[in-house]
Design a protein around this motif. Structure first.
Motif, PDB file in Angstrom:
ATOM      1  N   UNK A   1       0.994  -1.103  -0.008  1.00 35.50           N
ATOM      2  CA  UNK A   1      -0.015  -0.098   0.094  1.00 35.50           C
ATOM      3  C   UNK A   1       1.006   1.185   0.002  1.00 35.50           C
ATOM      4  N   UNK A   2       0.460   2.224  -0.491  1.00 38.63           N
ATOM      5  CA  UNK A   2       1.313   3.455  -0.713  1.00 38.63           C
ATOM      6  C   UNK A   2       1.421   4.122   0.852  1.00 38.63           C
ATOM      7  N   UNK A   3       2.591   4.494   0.989  1.00 35.20           N
ATOM      8  CA  UNK A   3       3.101   5.130   2.086  1.00 35.20           C
ATOM      9  C   UNK A   3       2.239   6.630   2.307  1.00 35.20           C
ATOM     10  N   UNK A   4       1.911   6.675   3.962  1.00 28.89           N
ATOM     11  CA  UNK A   4       1.203   7.951   4.109  1.00 28.89           C
ATOM     12  C   UNK A   4       2.202   9.162   3.843  1.00 28.89           C
ATOM     13  N   UNK A   5       1.520  10.250   3.418  1.00 27.25           N
ATOM     14  CA  UNK A   5       2.393  11.319   2.883  1.00 27.25           C
ATOM     15  C   UNK A   5       2.966  12.220   4.151  1.00 27.25           C
ATOM     16  N   UNK A   6       4.095  12.496   3.946  1.00 28.26           N
ATOM     17  CA  UNK A   6       4.938  13.300   4.938  1.00 28.26           C
ATOM     18  C   UNK A   6       4.058  14.612   5.462  1.00 28.26           C
ATOM     19  N   UNK A   7       3.874  14.678   6.546  1.00 27.11           N
ATOM     20  CA  UNK A   7       3.207  16.143   6.847  1.00 27.11           C
ATOM     21  C   UNK A   7       4.151  17.390   6.769  1.00 27.11           C
TER      22      UNK A   7
ATOM     23  N   UNK B   1       0.644  21.459   8.136  1.00 25.94           N
ATOM     24  CA  UNK B   1      -0.358  20.268   8.517  1.00 25.94           C
ATOM     25  C   UNK B   1       0.041  20.131  10.225  1.00 25.94           C
ATOM     26  N   UNK B   2       1.198  20.341  10.572  1.00 25.12           N
ATOM     27  CA  UNK B   2       1.507  20.367  12.059  1.00 25.12           C
ATOM     28  C   UNK B   2       0.898  21.039  12.923  1.00 25.12           C
ATOM     29  N   UNK B   3       1.105  22.614  12.266  1.00 26.69           N
ATOM     30  CA  UNK B   3       0.469  23.624  12.884  1.00 26.69           C
ATOM     31  C   UNK B   3      -1.074  23.529  13.044  1.00 26.69           C
ATOM     32  N   UNK B   4      -1.623  22.936  12.014  1.00 23.84           N
ATOM     33  CA  UNK B   4      -3.319  22.829  12.094  1.00 23.84           C
ATOM     34  C   UNK B   4      -3.389  21.844  13.385  1.00 23.84           C
ATOM     35  N   UNK B   5      -2.855  20.608  13.092  1.00 24.50           N
ATOM     36  CA  UNK B   5      -3.073  19.506  14.097  1.00 24.50           C
ATOM     37  C   UNK B   5      -2.833  20.238  15.467  1.00 24.50           C
TER      38      UNK B   5
END
Length: 289
Positions: A246-252, A256-260
């Motif tokens: 399966x494809x690897x999850x995208x690197x944040x 993305x880190x700030x929103x999380x």
């Protein structure tokens, strides 16, 4: 999820190529050499990194020729007399999937253990294992279709018309069969026989059981593992490429880190929760606090 029994385990590739006759060469010859080396056959190399394997009695010789004079990467010849021309010869070119060569050398090793009658039968002997039709049976069983015969050539092709087996009838030049594609058997894939993706040739008197091992492997519905970037562009558009993993999850990204972090702080509980002290007494009626 349990593994798919129709898919082979892979330790060398990120996609499965289907149909397998549209796969590329692996560039590694060891799997095809192994069946013969396990019988104790001798292995030699020249200064150009070409490899040569021969049976102890010198009745069979194999050459793995990455630095050969032409595109014939694999050449296997059989001899009744070490000082005479080959009794038969098979050639796999440099783009032929190694799995097809391995199927042939595996069958050859088995025939060698059975004795000379299995791989050096008298051409004049009519026996079951020399009937050309037996090499075509695996193809017919898997939906390959007989082509309209043309003069001197009988042919059968895969359902998509991208792989062909041709059998030439009549007399052929024995030397040309060993050095050109004008051989008794011609198996190839592509849109044109003049410029095939890969090809295999086998001369007259090549044991049909050995050719059948190739056709059995070529028509096997199980896909072959390959690296996507190594798949030829002109083949990739015709073949089905299925990811092995399966494809690897995208690197944040930093955003993305700030929103999380913002979402976590918005849903977090307060650091202190006011509550009644267990030592407080309830207020008396009419009294003021």
């Amino acid at each position: 999820m349990p593994p798919d029994k129709h898919r082979p385990p892979s330790d060398d590739g990120d996609v499965y190529v289907s149909p397998r006759y549209l796969a590329t060469a692996t560039g590694i010859g060891d799997p095809a050499l192994t069946p013969l080396l396990e019988l104790g056959w001798d292995l030699e190399h020249d200064d150009l990194a070409n490899a040569y394997v021969h049976a102890p009695d010198h009745t069979i010789r194999l050459g793995f020729l990455p630095e050969g004079a032409d595109d014939g990467l694999w050449r296997i010849n059989a001899y009744k007399d070490s000082f005479a021309p080959p009794t038969w010869g098979v050639c796999f070119n440099d783009t032929c999937p190694t799995e097809f060569v391995t199927a042939f050398t595996t069958a050859l090793a088995k025939a060698y253990e059975q004795g000379p009658d299995a791989y050096l039968a008298d051409p004049d002997t009519i026996s079951e294992h020399r009937q050309p039709f037996l090499a075509v049976v695996p193809l017919l069983q898997r939906g390959w279709q007989l082509d309209h015969p043309r003069r001197g050539v009988a042919a059968i092709h895969s359902p998509d018309g991208l792989a062909w087996l041709e059998f030439t009838t009549g007399d052929l030049d024995a030397k040309a069969e060993l050095t050109t594609r004008d051989a008794r058997w011609h198996l190839w894939a592509g849109t044109s026989a003049d410029r095939p993706f890969w090809y295999v040739t086998a001369s007259t008197d090549t044991p049909v059981a050995l050719i059948g091992a190739i056709t059995e492997c070529v028509s096997d519905p199980v896909p072959l593992p390959r690296w996507r970037e190594d798949t030829y562009s002109y083949v990739a558009g015709m073949a089905q490429l299925t990811p092995i993993l399966p494809p690897r999850p995208p690197v944040p990204t930093p955003l993305d880190i700030q929103r999380a972090a913002t979402r976590r702080s918005a849903t977090a509980l307060p650091t202190s929760v006011p509550r009644w002290s267990t030592t407080s007494r309830p207020a008396q009626p009419g009294s003021s606090r």
